[in-house]
Enzyme design. Structure first.
Site, PDB file in Angstrom:
ATOM      1  N   ASP A  13       0.807  -1.220   0.000  1.00 23.34           N
ATOM      2  CA  ASP A  13       0.000   0.000   0.000  1.00 23.34           C
ATOM      3  C   ASP A  13       0.841   1.272   0.000  1.00 23.34           C
ATOM      4  O   ASP A  13       0.461   2.284   0.585  1.00 23.34           O
ATOM      5  CB  ASP A  13      -0.963   0.024   1.210  1.00 23.34           C
ATOM      6  CG  ASP A  13      -1.778  -1.253   1.282  1.00 23.34           C
ATOM      7  OD1 ASP A  13      -2.296  -1.665   0.238  1.00 23.34           O
ATOM      8  OD2 ASP A  13      -1.867  -1.844   2.373  1.00 23.34           O
ATOM      9  N   GLU A  14       1.984   1.229  -0.663  1.00 20.45           N
ATOM     10  CA  GLU A  14       2.868   2.400  -0.695  1.00 20.45           C
ATOM     11  C   GLU A  14       2.476   3.388  -1.791  1.00 20.45           C
ATOM     12  O   GLU A  14       3.069   4.473  -1.881  1.00 20.45           O
ATOM     13  CB  GLU A  14       4.338   1.973  -0.925  1.00 20.45           C
ATOM     14  CG  GLU A  14       4.948   1.121   0.180  1.00 20.45           C
ATOM     15  CD  GLU A  14       4.722  -0.363  -0.040  1.00 20.45           C
ATOM     16  OE1 GLU A  14       3.978  -0.717  -0.979  1.00 20.45           O
ATOM     17  OE2 GLU A  14       5.262  -1.165   0.728  1.00 20.45           O
ATOM     18  N   LYS A  16       2.065   2.090  -5.169  1.00 23.46           N
ATOM     19  CA  LYS A  16       2.754   1.560  -6.364  1.00 23.46           C
ATOM     20  C   LYS A  16       1.973   1.841  -7.640  1.00 23.46           C
ATOM     21  O   LYS A  16       2.548   2.121  -8.677  1.00 23.46           O
ATOM     22  CB  LYS A  16       2.941   0.043  -6.235  1.00 23.46           C
ATOM     23  CG  LYS A  16       3.932  -0.369  -5.170  1.00 23.46           C
ATOM     24  CD  LYS A  16       4.080  -1.870  -5.111  1.00 23.46           C
ATOM     25  CE  LYS A  16       2.906  -2.581  -4.509  1.00 23.46           C
ATOM     26  NZ  LYS A  16       2.677  -2.329  -3.083  1.00 23.46           N
ATOM     27  N   GLY A  40      -4.301  -4.239  -4.527  1.00 24.60           N
ATOM     28  CA  GLY A  40      -5.288  -3.264  -4.980  1.00 24.60           C
ATOM     29  C   GLY A  40      -4.534  -2.011  -5.352  1.00 24.60           C
ATOM     30  O   GLY A  40      -3.967  -1.350  -4.495  1.00 24.60           O
ATOM     31  N   HIS A  41      -4.436  -1.743  -6.635  1.00 18.53           N
ATOM     32  CA  HIS A  41      -3.672  -0.583  -7.077  1.00 18.53           C
ATOM     33  C   HIS A  41      -4.624   0.528  -7.518  1.00 18.53           C
ATOM     34  O   HIS A  41      -5.400   0.360  -8.447  1.00 18.53           O
ATOM     35  CB  HIS A  41      -2.729  -0.980  -8.223  1.00 18.53           C
ATOM     36  CG  HIS A  41      -1.624  -1.887  -7.755  1.00 18.53           C
ATOM     37  ND1 HIS A  41      -0.802  -2.566  -8.601  1.00 18.53           N
ATOM     38  CD2 HIS A  41      -1.235  -2.215  -6.508  1.00 18.53           C
ATOM     39  CE1 HIS A  41       0.062  -3.267  -7.884  1.00 18.53           C
ATOM     40  NE2 HIS A  41      -0.182  -3.073  -6.616  1.00 18.53           N
ATOM     41  N   GLN A 225       2.017  -6.141  -3.141  1.00 15.96           N
ATOM     42  CA  GLN A 225       2.294  -6.203  -1.699  1.00 15.96           C
ATOM     43  C   GLN A 225       3.587  -5.446  -1.368  1.00 15.96           C
ATOM     44  O   GLN A 225       3.912  -4.495  -2.059  1.00 15.96           O
ATOM     45  CB  GLN A 225       2.369  -7.656  -1.197  1.00 15.96           C
ATOM     46  CG  GLN A 225       1.013  -8.365  -1.156  1.00 15.96           C
ATOM     47  CD  GLN A 225       0.615  -8.961  -2.486  1.00 15.96           C
ATOM     48  OE1 GLN A 225       1.390  -9.669  -3.101  1.00 15.96           O
ATOM     49  NE2 GLN A 225      -0.581  -8.671  -2.931  1.00 15.96           N
TER      50      GLN A 225
HETATM   51  P1  IMP Z   1      -2.939 -12.820   1.800  1.00 15.57           P
HETATM   52  O1  IMP Z   1      -1.956 -12.310   0.809  1.00 15.57           O
HETATM   53  O2  IMP Z   1      -4.378 -12.540   1.430  1.00 15.57           O
HETATM   54  O3  IMP Z   1      -2.713 -14.261   2.138  1.00 15.57           O
HETATM   55  O4  IMP Z   1      -2.714 -12.017   3.172  1.00 15.57           O
HETATM   56  C1  IMP Z   1      -1.522 -12.159   3.947  1.00 15.57           C
HETATM   57  C2  IMP Z   1      -1.112 -10.836   4.570  1.00 15.57           C
HETATM   58  O5  IMP Z   1      -0.668  -9.949   3.541  1.00 15.57           O
HETATM   59  C3  IMP Z   1      -2.224 -10.097   5.315  1.00 15.57           C
HETATM   60  O6  IMP Z   1      -1.655  -9.405   6.406  1.00 15.57           O
HETATM   61  C4  IMP Z   1      -2.735  -9.101   4.290  1.00 15.57           C
HETATM   62  O7  IMP Z   1      -3.340  -7.972   4.887  1.00 15.57           O
HETATM   63  C5  IMP Z   1      -1.428  -8.733   3.600  1.00 15.57           C
HETATM   64  N1  IMP Z   1      -1.616  -8.280   2.225  1.00 15.57           N
HETATM   65  C6  IMP Z   1      -1.883  -9.020   1.143  1.00 15.57           C
HETATM   66  N2  IMP Z   1      -1.968  -8.260   0.040  1.00 15.57           N
HETATM   67  C7  IMP Z   1      -1.717  -7.001   0.428  1.00 15.57           C
HETATM   68  C8  IMP Z   1      -1.602  -5.758  -0.267  1.00 15.57           C
HETATM   69  O8  IMP Z   1      -1.738  -5.669  -1.486  1.00 15.57           O
HETATM   70  N3  IMP Z   1      -1.331  -4.671   0.506  1.00 15.57           N
HETATM   71  C9  IMP Z   1      -1.127  -4.746   1.835  1.00 15.57           C
HETATM   72  N4  IMP Z   1      -1.208  -5.879   2.522  1.00 15.57           N
HETATM   73  C10 IMP Z   1      -1.483  -6.997   1.833  1.00 15.57           C
END
Ligand code: IMP
Length: 427
Positions: A13-14, A16, A40-41, A225
């Site tokens: 969530d920087e 990107k 989510g971009h 991520q």
């Molecule tokens: P998962 O990727 O849905 O398995 O979630 C694992 C961890 O990564 C959780 O803490 C999510 O909130 C975090 N996470 C996954 N995708 C994102 C992203 O795009 N931005 C921020 N955190 C993320």
């Protein structure tokens, strides 16, 4: 601009999406190499906001080739929803522009059910996943029982793989998690009914990137991520299920590491995290709430409020080490307006020792005490600044200090969500 990898330097969530969108203008090909629709971009062009979860953000630039690499996990329904939504906005989403590697693993309904069932059972120890089936899909990939996009060309293979997967998963769902079993016929019928819309997109991504590189075109590798959510190097077990480090751009797109030329780390001017896990510079006070409100820090995928805190350069030093950052793009600097002081976490203390890098033992990061350096804040509205010279001195001092502490040049500064609200510093 040569081939560039963009990664989130913190916990995701920087911002990107905006930087990828911006650098797409100078690239001919944009490739995603890991993660799935857990990302989510958010991209804002001329005041209009688009959120993409799966399709590379470069799609909003006419004529750019956008590719989904083998390292991604793809939910076919979400892919088609995005294709339809973009098409409705007049964006060209034809297979000439958009491609999926046949080796990309597919997220199926049972992955999502298992993701939710596991989280529900982890009472008190939740990872806080996005519930999109990411982990269970990567598990099947590693267990060598996954379904890949290319399999959609072979209905018998689809049926055999789904049957095999459900033999095991339905036992887990029924017996352990007390969920309704997933219907094999339903999964296969649905998947095969949408297969004709997906298969035209199948593309040898590895070859397409190599061809572009051979022609001297610029390729942008779009990470999702953040580095501290990396399955190996992140704050395990509070991580995602893929390698988010820059090196995985090569493996996840099917190219050699020498194809990657510059590595841009996107750094938010403060720190946020969604989901569980240690966060040394977290602020659970009025300043944290100010950052959340002023920075609109709510998840683009799940809508969850993000945890907010001061900039942490200790984790950024590790990002530099893990990713060979060549540049930093500093985002959301405008959000810090009106804070009387700006703290930067410059080191940690753990068991009486000062640490410049995060400790590596599981759980250790939750025990550190942040060491702060304090800089003066600023009250000016900087969202209209378009050069470093226009920024107030306190803001420039903050940027300079980050460069000194992290040891990497800040070459892009973002002062607002819109494409135009950006300062690009010449080398
Ligand atoms: P998962 O990727 O849905 O398995 O979630 C694992 C961890 O990564 C959780 O803490 C999510 O909130 C975090 N996470 C996954 N995708 C994102 C992203 O795009 N931005 C921020 N955190 C993320």
């Amino acid at each position: 601009m040569a081939n560039t990898v963009i990664i989130g330097a913190q916990w995701g969530d920087e911002g990107k999406g905006k930087i990828v969108d911006m650098l797409s203008a100078q690239s001919q090909v944009v490739v995603r190499f890991q993660g799935g629709n857990n990302a989510g971009h958010t991209i804002k062009v001329n005041g209009k906001e688009t959120i993409l979860h799966l399709i590379p953000s470069g799609i909003l630039h006419e004529g750019k080739r956008c590719l989904i690499g083998n390292g991604v996990v793809l939910d076919p329904d979400v892919f088609l929803e995005e294709v339809d939504a973009l098409a409705a906005q007049g964006v060209d989403v034809s297979p000439e522009r958009l491609g999926i590697s046949p080796k990309t693993h597919l997220i199926l309904p049972y992955h999502k059910t298992l993701d939710k069932a596991r989280e529900a059972k982890r009472a008190g120890k939740k990872i806080g996943t996005t519930g999109r089936g990411i982990g269970p899909c990567y598990e099947d990939k590693a267990a060598r029982v996954g379904l890949r996009a290319g399999d959609l060309l072979q209905p018998d293979l689809v049926r055999a793989k789904v049957r095999h997967a459900l033999q095991e998963k339905n036992v887990l769902l029924r017996e352990l998690y007390k969920y309704d079993p997933v219907d094999e016929q339903e999964v296969c019928d649905h998947l095969l009914s949408i297969a004709p819309r997906i298969t035209p997109y199948l593309t040898d991504v590895s070859a397409a990137v190599q061809e572009a590189d051979d022609k001297g075109q610029n390729v942008l590798f779009e990470g999702a991520q953040g580095i501290h959510l990396d399955i190996d190097h992140g704050t395990y077990p509070f991580v995602t299920s893929s390698n988010t480090v820059a090196g995985n751009a090569a493996a996840g797109a099917g190219v050699g590491p020498r194809t990657l030329n510059s590595i841009v780390g996107i750094v938010k001017a403060y720190t946020t995290r969604v989901g569980s896990g240690p966060f040394p510079s977290e602020l659970e006070d009025d300043t944290g709430r100010y950052l959340r409100t002023n920075g609109h820090e709510f998840g683009a995928t799940t809508g969850r409020p993000r945890r907010c805190g001061w900039l942490d350069v200790v984790i950024l030093r590790e990002t530099v080490r893990l990713c060979s950052l060549t540049d930093i793009a500093l985002t959301k600097l405008d959000v810090l307006q009106n804070l009387p002081e700006l703290n930067i976490c410059v080191a940690y203390e753990l068991d009486g020792k000062r640490l410049d890098y995060p400790p590596q033992g599981e759980g250790d990061l939750a025990r550190v005490t942040p060491v702060y350096e304090t800089l003066p804040g600023f009250v000016e509205d900087i969202s209209g600044c378009r050069s470093m010279e226009e920024l107030p001195e306190n803001v420039r001092a903050y940027v300079r200090r980050i460069e000194e502490l992290v040891g990497v040049r800040v070459s892009i500064v973002s002062v607002g969500a819109d494409r135009e609200q950006t300062i690009v510093r010449q080398a």
